[in-house]
Write a protein that holds these residues in place. Structure first.
Motif, short mmCIF file in Angstrom:
data_model
loop_
_atom_site.label_atom_id
_atom_site.label_comp_id
_atom_site.label_asym_id
_atom_site.label_seq_id
_atom_site.Cartn_x
_atom_site.Cartn_y
_atom_site.Cartn_z
N ASP A 170 0.86 -1.18 0.00
CA ASP A 170 0.00 0.00 0.00
C ASP A 170 0.90 1.23 0.00
O ASP A 170 1.65 1.47 0.95
CB ASP A 170 -0.90 -0.05 1.25
CG ASP A 170 -1.83 1.15 1.38
OD1 ASP A 170 -1.62 2.17 0.71
OD2 ASP A 170 -2.77 1.06 2.19
N GLY A 171 0.81 2.03 -1.08
CA GLY A 171 1.68 3.19 -1.20
C GLY A 171 1.04 4.50 -0.79
O GLY A 171 1.62 5.56 -1.02
N GLY A 172 -0.15 4.43 -0.18
CA GLY A 172 -0.86 5.68 0.08
C GLY A 172 -1.23 6.32 -1.25
O GLY A 172 -1.74 5.65 -2.14
N ASP A 173 -0.94 7.60 -1.43
CA ASP A 173 -1.27 8.24 -2.71
C ASP A 173 -0.13 8.17 -3.73
O ASP A 173 -0.21 8.77 -4.80
CB ASP A 173 -1.70 9.70 -2.50
CG ASP A 173 -0.66 10.55 -1.78
OD1 ASP A 173 0.47 10.06 -1.55
OD2 ASP A 173 -0.99 11.70 -1.44
N VAL A 174 0.93 7.42 -3.41
CA VAL A 174 2.10 7.32 -4.28
C VAL A 174 2.11 5.98 -5.02
O VAL A 174 1.90 4.92 -4.42
CB VAL A 174 3.40 7.48 -3.48
CG1 VAL A 174 4.62 7.32 -4.39
CG2 VAL A 174 3.43 8.84 -2.79
N LEU A 175 2.36 6.03 -6.32
CA LEU A 175 2.46 4.82 -7.15
C LEU A 175 3.48 3.86 -6.55
O LEU A 175 4.59 4.26 -6.18
CB LEU A 175 2.90 5.23 -8.56
CG LEU A 175 3.02 4.12 -9.61
CD1 LEU A 175 1.63 3.67 -10.05
CD2 LEU A 175 3.82 4.62 -10.81
N VAL A 176 3.12 2.58 -6.47
CA VAL A 176 4.01 1.58 -5.88
C VAL A 176 4.91 0.99 -6.96
O VAL A 176 4.44 0.48 -7.98
CB VAL A 176 3.20 0.45 -5.20
CG1 VAL A 176 4.14 -0.62 -4.66
CG2 VAL A 176 2.33 1.03 -4.09
N ARG A 177 6.21 1.07 -6.75
CA ARG A 177 7.20 0.47 -7.65
C ARG A 177 8.08 -0.48 -6.86
O ARG A 177 8.29 -0.29 -5.65
CB ARG A 177 8.07 1.55 -8.30
CG ARG A 177 7.32 2.51 -9.20
CD ARG A 177 8.30 3.42 -9.94
NE ARG A 177 7.65 4.44 -10.74
CZ ARG A 177 7.17 4.25 -11.96
NH1 ARG A 177 7.29 3.05 -12.51
NH2 ARG A 177 6.60 5.22 -12.63
N ASP A 178 8.64 -1.49 -7.57
CA ASP A 178 9.57 -2.40 -6.90
C ASP A 178 10.98 -1.85 -6.98
O ASP A 178 11.21 -0.73 -7.46
CB ASP A 178 9.47 -3.80 -7.49
CG ASP A 178 9.88 -3.88 -8.96
OD1 ASP A 178 10.56 -2.95 -9.45
OD2 ASP A 178 9.52 -4.88 -9.63
N ALA A 179 11.95 -2.63 -6.51
CA ALA A 179 13.33 -2.15 -6.44
C ALA A 179 13.91 -1.85 -7.82
O ALA A 179 14.86 -1.06 -7.94
CB ALA A 179 14.20 -3.19 -5.73
N ASP A 180 13.35 -2.45 -8.87
CA ASP A 180 13.82 -2.21 -10.23
C ASP A 180 13.04 -1.09 -10.93
O ASP A 180 13.24 -0.85 -12.12
CB ASP A 180 13.72 -3.50 -11.05
CG ASP A 180 14.61 -4.60 -10.51
OD1 ASP A 180 15.74 -4.28 -10.09
OD2 ASP A 180 14.17 -5.76 -10.49
N GLY A 181 12.12 -0.47 -10.22
CA GLY A 181 11.35 0.62 -10.79
C GLY A 181 10.08 0.19 -11.51
O GLY A 181 9.40 1.03 -12.11
N ASN A 182 9.76 -1.10 -11.46
CA ASN A 182 8.56 -1.59 -12.13
C ASN A 182 7.33 -1.43 -11.23
O ASN A 182 7.42 -1.62 -10.02
CB ASN A 182 8.73 -3.07 -12.50
CG ASN A 182 9.90 -3.29 -13.43
OD1 ASN A 182 10.06 -2.60 -14.42
ND2 ASN A 182 10.75 -4.27 -13.09
N SER A 183 6.21 -1.11 -11.84
CA SER A 183 4.96 -0.95 -11.10
C SER A 183 3.94 -1.93 -11.67
O SER A 183 3.38 -1.69 -12.74
CB SER A 183 4.44 0.48 -11.21
OG SER A 183 3.19 0.62 -10.57
#
Length: 212
Positions: A170-183
């Protein structure tokens, strides 16, 4: 057990949400304009359009949660905001909680902004993203109804089905990305996040983004 109504419950997000809710023992009613190709055991189906709420009768009465998984595509391309406005009016003053599935475009790329929509967003997806943004603004202007709004990850849909892992962030209002920058997030895990929010509310009159 909760009574959950899923609007657009034969589409991608909606069908996953209905399936997850049924699997947890909730009473699930699916509203769709067309009969499902493969009805979900344990769910009740009501055929009709949210553009004509009167024709749906008492389907919303006694619902603990109503989830809108409408997609602004096809003949609904320019109808979603009007449908949501009518739904808000119908549910205002009732105990029902309204959940709305949005898009990734309105989520922020970092705390405090900017939005993903404002970062070179693909032109072909802008209309759909704008509908999600407008839907959130409509909810934020609503006083007499409890709601939540959920952003999926940037990569989300039947073309990238993925698997049910049982996890999400859960990222709140921020887009969630993984360590490699993928969402990314699968349909099944997105549905887990929605039903978790219904069972244990953490975002009352607020939005949140989910992903891996």
């Amino acid at each position: 057990m909760s009574r959950i109504v899923v609007i657009g419950g034969t589409g991608y997000a909606g069908s996953h949400i209905a399936r997850e809710a049924v699997s947890r023992g909730h009473e699930v009613t699916v509203i769709s304009r067309q009969a499902p190709d493969a009805p979900l055991d344990g769910a009740q189906y009501v055929q009709g359009s949210v553009l004509d709420l009167d024709a749906l009768g008492d389907v919303f009465d006694g619902a603990d949660a109503v989830v809108s998984a409408l997609s602004p595509r096809g003949d609904m391309e320019n109808e979603v905001i009007g449908a949501l406005r009518g739904l808000i009016k119908r549910l205002a003053g009732t105990p029902s909680r309204l959940g709305v599935v949005g898009g990734a475009g309105g989520s922020l790329v970092a705390p405090g902004g900017p939005r993903l929509f404002d970062q070179g967003f693909p032109e072909e997806y802008k209309h759909e993203a704008q509908v999600g943004i407008d839907s959130l603004e409509l909810l934020q202007q609503t006083d007499d109804l409890e709601w939540f709004f959920i952003h999926p990850a940037e990569v989300f849909g039947p073309w990238v089905e993925g698997e049910r892992t049982g996890r999400y962030r859960d990222g709140g209002d921020v887009l969630v990305r993984d360590a490699d920058g993928n969402s990314t997030i699968s349909g099944a895990d997105f549905a887990i996040a929605v039903v978790d929010e219904i069972e244990q509310p953490k975002h009352r009159n607020d939005r949140f983004a989910v992903g891996y």
